[in-house]
Design a protein around this motif. Structure first.
Motif, mmCIF file in Angstrom:
data_model
loop_
_atom_site.group_PDB
_atom_site.id
_atom_site.type_symbol
_atom_site.label_atom_id
_atom_site.label_comp_id
_atom_site.label_asym_id
_atom_site.label_seq_id
_atom_site.Cartn_x
_atom_site.Cartn_y
_atom_site.Cartn_z
ATOM 1 N N SER A 11 15.947 -0.333 -8.539
ATOM 2 C CA SER A 11 15.408 -1.653 -8.581
ATOM 3 C C SER A 11 14.048 -1.750 -8.406
ATOM 4 C CB SER A 11 15.974 -2.294 -7.992
ATOM 5 O OG SER A 11 16.652 -2.543 -6.826
ATOM 6 N N ILE A 12 13.787 -3.306 -8.831
ATOM 7 C CA ILE A 12 11.778 -3.724 -8.792
ATOM 8 C C ILE A 12 12.496 -5.060 -8.252
ATOM 9 C CG2 ILE A 12 11.872 -4.427 -10.809
ATOM 10 C CD1 ILE A 12 8.668 -3.191 -10.423
ATOM 11 N N SER A 71 14.821 -3.288 -3.210
ATOM 12 C CA SER A 71 14.407 -2.324 -3.845
ATOM 13 C C SER A 71 13.474 -1.134 -3.466
ATOM 14 C CB SER A 71 13.435 -3.452 -4.589
ATOM 15 O OG SER A 71 14.022 -4.648 -4.826
ATOM 16 N N TYR A 118 10.957 -0.993 -5.040
ATOM 17 C CA TYR A 118 10.053 -1.020 -5.949
ATOM 18 C C TYR A 118 9.435 -2.524 -5.482
ATOM 19 C CZ TYR A 118 9.669 3.763 -7.458
ATOM 20 O OH TYR A 118 9.350 5.394 -7.211
ATOM 21 N N LEU A 120 7.248 -5.561 -6.862
ATOM 22 C CA LEU A 120 5.693 -6.336 -7.886
ATOM 23 C C LEU A 120 4.988 -7.224 -7.232
ATOM 24 C CD1 LEU A 120 5.703 -6.486 -12.201
ATOM 25 C CD2 LEU A 120 4.126 -7.536 -9.977
ATOM 26 N N CYS A 165 6.414 -3.533 -16.295
ATOM 27 C CA CYS A 165 6.747 -2.156 -15.008
ATOM 28 C C CYS A 165 7.219 -0.822 -15.259
ATOM 29 C CB CYS A 165 8.346 -2.859 -14.612
ATOM 30 S SG CYS A 165 7.935 -4.357 -13.764
ATOM 31 N N VAL A 171 6.291 1.955 -13.208
ATOM 32 C CA VAL A 171 7.409 2.547 -12.332
ATOM 33 C C VAL A 171 6.935 4.423 -12.620
ATOM 34 C CG1 VAL A 171 9.064 2.587 -12.343
ATOM 35 C CG2 VAL A 171 8.236 0.627 -11.739
ATOM 36 N N VAL A 181 2.370 -2.770 -8.529
ATOM 37 C CA VAL A 181 4.169 -2.509 -8.193
ATOM 38 C C VAL A 181 3.596 -1.243 -7.046
ATOM 39 C CG1 VAL A 181 5.771 -0.449 -8.702
ATOM 40 C CG2 VAL A 181 4.718 -2.044 -10.329
ATOM 41 N N ARG A 212 5.437 1.242 -3.702
ATOM 42 C CA ARG A 212 6.481 1.835 -3.109
ATOM 43 C C ARG A 212 6.978 1.030 -1.741
ATOM 44 N NH1 ARG A 212 7.384 7.410 -5.096
ATOM 45 N NH2 ARG A 212 5.752 7.881 -6.227
#
Length: 677
Positions: free
Chosen positions: A34-35, A272, A274, A276, A289, A293, A353, A355
């Motif tokens: 997920s982000i 998550s 990721y 943003l 996204c 990603v 974005v 990590r």
């Protein structure tokens, strides 16, 4: 350095190959990660924030959670401020409600398709249902676009590029499906499943908002970095709001449900892979996204911690200053692409974005006021994204710019708000240079190469405002003659001006904007110098500089009188230099002074305005004269006696004697002033 970065950008643009849509759908079909989109907001116009949230909510990604991080005072006393805050708080719920209908419809269509596919129906029999779903989705977006009020160029961009851009892409898919039906053909079951799933994901975003200033256990530092850090530190946990005296704190809670046995609500914040980060005045295109990603998950990019598309400016700005500021922004997009070519990428905080595990590598834990505060993005300087770039590099992570324009952001519409933004940008680069040297030592210790071009580009990025500003002052003030002004100097500068003019044209601007940018930099000279001097002051004092947010409000922001007066002094001094060199037949310097006088005058007229200058100087003079009246000492007779019925016993038990803390802080301040350790 400009030409070096430009050369790298040309290579990157030539080598870039856009991933096909079908490959993206295949990669994310069974995707489980997920982000979380973090949108920090402070005193923003609700309409501006609304468009940003919509651009994030409509991202075509498997699992998107959009969190609006409201940093306003949670209990304002001004009724107008309270009304605006309530409108901002309501945005997440309004968007969630609006998405329910298309999301439920797309989910039902997906389940119906899978049921018929399992029953053995032919793909051609299911094509009509898929086409109908895409027609309904496109019409929903088109209806929303038709209801939007278009008052300025940003509204126009939101309607045309965000809403209608997505609708046009769905219509393109619908065209392919219609053509397949006309040819008695159909995509395979797997491909049709991906197409159904795409609609579910477009409308399936989760929406939430969070206010860290409600909780005493979170950082109360007034800057964007700590707003982000506070929320990131809570991710992946369950938290119970606990009233301790007059302080509301968050403590970990192991309750599985949404409420405790005592009926108190539990705050669950999902984790998550990721993150943003997105400024509240920025807009994302639909596949931001998805593509970024996908880029991070390529095997060759496993060491990349942050990827972004350096934001571009909205087209069609109504003011000259907004257009020229947008031109400099669009040029920076090209420069950042070239810096990636040579490994010198810096995080540009408007959008990125990230990590999350990379942020865990650089986290710091401190105790402030008895509470544990976790810091991922440093707030020591006001350019927190640049400092975090160096921190990540020290821990072996890389950063990269994606070579497409997928994000757009507003530029300041007037000189006053531009002053706030550019003074902040000029402040902090020099302070981060020691961290860069530490990173270089760490990399060499790990036997990693440090290319010379990377080092030059990084140093230039962090300190060029300092030496360029003082260099320009020298050029303007030093009384050199023709013996010091060789024609070779002008010839050597021509490639820079020619290439930048070409880049401006390729970015949708004009060749002659290079002259407007030069005048723009002349009037910003005092702003840049002030930012550099603030950095030097901070280096000696060790104190944090308050984070000055760029005003994003309706109406004009008044500029400090000093930054208005100095451009006029530059014009006057240039005219004096022109007259003096004309009398001495020093034609080269006279021509240079004439160019400065003309372009600075144009910049004052176009970007500041003569009438606005008079108003801002008058306001500055009045503020200088104004002295707030001293409050008369209240004649107190007898202190009210606390009774058991009126005493706030819970606060006393939790806070203790807070007067002692104030006395100690005062003692510490006095000791610092007189140099006592």
């Amino acid at each position: 350095m400009y030409l070096t970065a430009r050369q790298g950008a040309l290579h990157r643009f030539a080598e870039h190959s856009r991933a096909p849509r079908g490959e993206l759908d295949r990669h994310f079909h069974d995707y489980e990660h997920s982000i979380t989109v973090l949108v920090p907001s402070y005193a923003e116009e609700p309409g501006v924030v609304r468009q940003t949230l919509w651009s994030a909510a409509l991202q075509e990604f498997p699992s998107v959670r959009v969190a609006l991080l409201i940093d306003d005072d949670p209990e304002p006393t001004d009724p107008s401020v309270a009304a605006k805050l309530d409108a901002t708080r309501a945005l997440a719920g309004e968007i969630h409600t609006a998405l329910l209908e298309p999301c439920e419809r797309a989910t039902a269509a997906l389940e119906d398709f899978r049921r018929h596919a399992a029953a053995g129906d032919e793909p051609t029999d299911l094509l009509a249902s898929l086409s109908r779903s895409y027609t309904e989705a496109a019409e929903w977006l088109e209806d929303m676009a038709a209801r939007e009020q278009v008052n300025d160029h940003v509204d126009e961009f939101f309607v045309d590029s965000v809403l209608m851009g997505l609708a046009r892409e769905l219509r393109l898919t619908l065209l392919a499906l219609t053509a397949a039906a006309a040819q008695n053909a159909a995509p395979a079951f797997d491909r049709m499943d991906e197409l159904h799933l795409r609609l579910v994901r477009i409308f399936g975003a989760e929406m939430a908002y969070f206010e860290r200033k409600r909780y005493a256990s979170l950082s109360q530092e007034a800057n964007k970095a700590m707003n982000l850090n506070s929320y990131i530190s809570l991710m992946g946990g369950s938290w119970l709001p606990d009233q301790r005296g007059d302080a509301l704190v968050l403590r970990p809670d192991a309750t599985a449900g949404p409420v405790t046995e005592e009926g108190r609500a539990v705050l669950h914040i999902p984790d998550s892979e990721y993150l943003l980060t997105l400024d509240a005045d920025s807009l994302l295109l639909r596949d931001y996204c998805l593509r970024l990603v996908y880029f991070l998950e390529s095997s060759e990019n496993s060491h990349v911690a942050v990827t972004q598309t350096p934001y571009s400016s909205f087209r069609g700005a109504p003011t000259r200053i907004e257009r020229v500021a947008g031109a400099t922004t669009d040029i920076q997009h090209i420069q950042h692409q070239g810096m990636t070519r040579y490994g010198a990428t810096f995080w540009v905080g408007a959008n990125a974005v990230i990590r999350k595990r990379a942020l865990l590598d650089i986290q710091e834990v401190n105790t402030v006021g008895g509470y544990e505060i976790r810091t991922y993005i440093q707030d020591r300087t006001v350019i927190e994204d640049t400092e975090s770039s160096v921190d990540l590099g020290t821990h072996g992570w890389a950063l990269s710019n994606y070579p497409e324009r997928l994000s757009y952001s507003a530029t300041p519409p007037d000189f006053g708000s531009l002053v706030v933004q550019r003074r902040r940008w000029a402040n902090g680069g020099l302070l981060i240079l020691p961290k860069l040297w530490k990173q270089i030592r760490e990399r060499r210790f790990r036997h990693e190469p440090v290319p010379f071009r990377e080092l030059l580009l990084r140093v230039n990025y962090m300190s060029s405002i300092a030496w360029a500003s003082f260099g320009l002052i020298f050029l303007l003030a030093y009384p050199y003659d023709s013996r010091l002004l060789s024609p070779l100097i002008l010839i050597a500068a021509l490639p820079y001006f020619i290439c930048q003019s070409m880049d401006l044209k390729d970015s949708g601007h004009r060749y002659l904007d290079i002259l407007r940018i030069y005048g723009f930099n002349l009037v910003l000279l005092p702003v840049n110098v002030a930012g550099v001097l603030k950095s030097i002051q901070q280096a000696f004092s060790g104190e944090k500089i308050p984070f000055a947010r760029t005003p994003k409000v309706k109406g004009r922001t008044a500029a400090p009188a000093l930054y208005v007066v100095v451009p006029y002094l530059i014009v006057a001094f240039s005219l004096l230099t022109l007259w003096r060199d004309f009398m001495d037949h020093n034609w080269g310097n006279a021509a240079f002074a004439a160019v400065n006088a003309v372009l600075a005058t144009y910049a004052i007229h176009s970007y500041i305005g003569v009438r606005n200058s008079i108003v801002d100087v008058a306001l500055g003079f009045v503020d200088w004269l104004f002295v707030a009246p001293k409050k008369p000492k209240q004649q107190t007779t007898e202190r009210p006696v606390a009774t058991p019925e009126t005493t706030d016993w819970s606060t006393i038990l939790y806070q203790g004697d807070r007067r002692l803390n104030r006395d100690l802080r005062g003692t510490g301040d006095r000791r610092r002033r007189i140099g006592v350790k």
